[in-house]
Design an enzyme around this catalytic site. Structure first.
Site, PDB file in Angstrom:
ATOM      1  N   TYR A 197      32.409  32.732  41.503  1.00 32.73           N
ATOM      2  CA  TYR A 197      32.186  33.777  40.036  1.00 32.73           C
ATOM      3  C   TYR A 197      31.581  32.190  39.362  1.00 32.73           C
ATOM      4  CZ  TYR A 197      34.243  37.622  39.888  1.00 32.73           C
ATOM      5  OH  TYR A 197      35.131  38.555  40.493  1.00 32.73           O
ATOM      6  N   CYS A 386      40.173  50.724  46.044  1.00 32.93           N
ATOM      7  CA  CYS A 386      40.334  49.495  44.732  1.00 32.93           C
ATOM      8  C   CYS A 386      38.784  49.115  44.207  1.00 32.93           C
ATOM      9  CB  CYS A 386      41.407  48.693  44.986  1.00 32.93           C
ATOM     10  SG  CYS A 386      41.626  48.168  46.956  1.00 32.93           S
TER      11      CYS A 386
END
Length: 684
Positions: A197, A386
């Site tokens: 990230y 999910c």
């Protein structure tokens, strides 16, 4: 409770914050308390999930990550004070459970932001880019340490963040953390020097090419993460706990290239030597805990392990890094509770992180404590419900918008995060309901019907339950799928469902007047126009025991065909994959964490893959194919397995009293089977 599990249920501390046990719910997008990819607000669905987990004996609970700058609508998280007031009103109810709550905050995604085809259109069309800017400013959302390619798309590159933007984020972390502290939250977790990230991208040399104070040296690359924790401690006080989500090693060869377990490679990101230094450096900066795994979005299968990854895949690396810090260290990634308990007892880690198992069964920790492990509905690591962001050649994130906006649902549990439309409601008019077929769809329908007060009767043509899921769970590495099948069979026994075995139903006429659910599955697609097609072994036949030779051609490179080829290779055989499309597993709904593992594993092990290739003929010792240029090629083989797909096979059409579930209604995946069966059973 088993004695081996007792170390999981001992108290520990993060700073001055005492946690009642060592089980940690690690963050998952979609379980957010303040909204996800929408206007920020106190999210009642997220709160319901978090509270249910806390009530069921989880020690430390981390809701889904909250971007301090929301990608949608460009909102700074600290600017909406009303939701913090709502959170403060809710926190006493949470704390009654004895659990502690850390809210995870993220700087965002950078080059890892999941670009869809719609986003590509918004970005590449100048007029649309301007119009979209107020609600989706892709130029800002995808900004990274340095110009770099997006993980998902070649059309939306990342620009370099300015120093002013970095400082704006640092200030926002402090302001948001203070609001959370004042609302009664026990701590925050910074997301993260983890998984590739944005904050992690600053630390990684293959992404960060900056020459200012945020690039170059070790200290400069970690400066962003260090300044965030210093700002939070300045605003909230030294005693306010701040955890860091941390990837010990990147396991990454370069842009869009991961490294598999056991593979020799040159690390492009953070290697263990740097990690040993970084862990202590981040601790000394002020972080009170490291919540660890491995990987980046380029090696996504480490942070989101599919069924092919080994259990406890990150434990050895996390246990090693524990030696270099004095703060608690948590390990996540396919953790087995008994292995986790042993590692805690030995002082190798301090806590065990679990995520998707909580989606499958929010009560699983309570069941573990009460020696009811057989009642735990298992996560099968499929990512179908999910996190089914998928990607294949020429296609960016091919995920339905409804899935993008509603992460953290579960393929095997139709109720999770869908309580408004999926909730057991007792019937006021009990009926006998005949179910034709005892596969997963038939069993799920029977389970829900019985819980509602109906009288389901399963008519199964064999002497066992399971249907095609027996074949689907047959490969050596699919123990979790076999656990799910065992769970369903136990549910049938515990609920005392009436089952008629060895009963082949030819017609629904005998059930006239009663509701009927047909769950008769699908039949294999037979390539009848291919000469020699009768020589092929059908995929399910192979999976249920039909022997094959040493060199095996697998016709069809979708998920089923690739998993069969993977199993063949694990057995020491020599698979060859033939696929008509331009990539393997070029299908919607298969998470990139799953598909990239298989693609990269075949490349690593040099499994021959023929793309854009069609089967022309099957011979006794070879197959004849035609490639994209029209050239005919002959591939020697001992056996041929056909994985060309399936065709729905309903016993009867839908009607006023007849419903279809499972693959006989439309070939899908386990999620479509379970959810459809649940919904049909709720309507009767």
């Amino acid at each position: 409770m088993k004695q081996q599990l007792e170390p999981l249920f001992t108290p520990w501390k993060i700073g001055n914050c005492e946690i009642k046990n060592r089980i940690v719910l690690t963050s998952m997008g979609g379980t957010n308390l303040l909204g996800w990819m929408e206007v920020n607000h106190f999210d009642k669905d997220g709160a319901k999930f978090i509270l249910e987990v806390a009530k069921n004996n989880c020690g430390l609970v981390l809701p889904g990550c909250q971007p301090v700058y929301n990608p949608m609508y460009g909102q700074w998280l600290y600017k909406k004070k009303k939701m913090y007031e709502d959170l403060a009103k809710w926190m006493p109810e949470f704390h009654k459970t004895g659990a502690k709550l850390f809210v995870q905050l993220t700087a965002g995604f950078g080059r890892s932001f999941t670009i869809s085809e719609m986003m590509e259109t918004l970005y590449t069309n100048k007029a649309l880019r301007v119009l979209a800017k107020p609600f989706m400013d892709l130029d800002k959302i995808t900004a990274a340490p340095s110009p770099s390619p997006n993980r998902w798309s070649d059309k939306v590159p990342s620009r370099e963040m300015t120093v002013e933007e970095i400082q704006e984020f640092i200030t926002a972390f402090g302001k948001t953390a203070k609001l959370l502290k004042d609302a009664g939250v026990d701590g925050v977790e910074i997301h993260a020097v983890h998984e590739g990230y944005l904050l992690d991208q600053f630390t990684l040399k293959y992404v960060n090419q900056r020459t200012d104070e945020y690039g170059g040296s070790f200290e400069n690359r970690y400066r962003f993460a260090v300044e965030i924790v210093k700002e939070i401690k300045k605003v909230c006080g030294q005693d306010f706990p701040v955890s860091l989500r941390y990837s010990v090693e990147s396991k990454t060869k370069g842009f869009r290239e991961g490294a598999l377990p056991g593979e020799s490679f040159t690390e492009a990101g953070r290697d263990m030597a740097e990690s040993e230094k970084a862990a202590k450096y981040l601790q000394d900066a002020g972080y009170d805990m490291l919540n660890c795994d491995n990987g980046t979005y380029d090696a996504w299968y480490w942070a989101h392990p599919p069924i092919y990854m080994p259990e406890n895949c990150n434990l050895e690396d996390v246990a090693h890094i524990r030696k270099f810090v004095d703060i608690p260290v948590v390990c996540a990634g396919r953790m087995d509770p008994e292995t986790a308990a042993a590692a805690i007892a030995d002082g190798r880690i301090d806590g065990a992180g679990f995520a998707r198992q909580f989606l499958a069964d929010q009560e699983w920790v309570t069941k573990l404590m009460n020696d009811k492990e057989d009642d735990i509905r298992p996560c099968i690591l499929c990512h179908n419900g999910c996190f089914n962001m998928c990607h294949y050649k020429g296609v960016p994130n091919d995920q339905a918008l409804s899935d993008s906006l509603h992460l953290a649902r579960c393929a095997v549990n139709a109720e999770t995060m869908q309580w408004e439309k999926h909730e057991i409601v007792p019937t006021t008019s009990p009926k006998k309901v005949h179910i034709i077929g005892g596969g997963i769809g038939g069993m799920e329908a029977a389970r829900v019907l019985k819980l509602r007060g109906h009288e389901p009767v399963i008519h199964e043509q064999t002497d066992h339950l399971g249907g095609t899921f027996i074949a689907a769970s047959a490969e050596s590495y699919k123990g979790k799928l076999r656990d799910l099948l065992t769970w369903y069979r136990k549910q049938m026994a515990d609920l005392k469902i009436e089952i008629h075995y060895n009963e082949k139903v030819e017609s629904i006429a005998p059930f006239a007047g009663a509701p009927v659910i047909i769950a008769t599955g699908a039949v294999p697609r037979v390539l009848k126009k291919v000469p020699g097609h009768e020589k092929m072994v059908e995929a399910c036949e192979y999976l249920t025991g039909t022997p094959v030779g040493e060199k095996v051609a697998v016709i069809g490179g979708g998920l089923t065909g690739c998993e069969i080829a993977y199993e063949l290779a694990l057995q020491g055989k020599q698979p060859v994959i033939v696929e008509m499309k331009n990539d393997l597993i070029a299908q919607t709904g298969v998470c990139l964490a799953n598909s990239s593992y298989l693609r990269e594993w075949f490349a690593w092990k040099k499994v021959p893959v023929y793309l854009e290739t069609t089967l022309q003929e099957v011979k006794d010792d070879s197959i004849v194919c035609k490639d994209a240029s029209g050239k005919e090629i002959t591939i020697p083989c001992d056996s041929v397995i056909s994985s060309a797909g399936y065709i729905p096979n309903p016993l009867a059409p839908k009607g006023s009293n007849v419903s279809l579930v499972g693959d006989c209604d439309g070939v899908g995946n386990l999620r479509s089977v379970v959810w459809r069966a649940y919904e049909v059973a709720m309507k009767i």
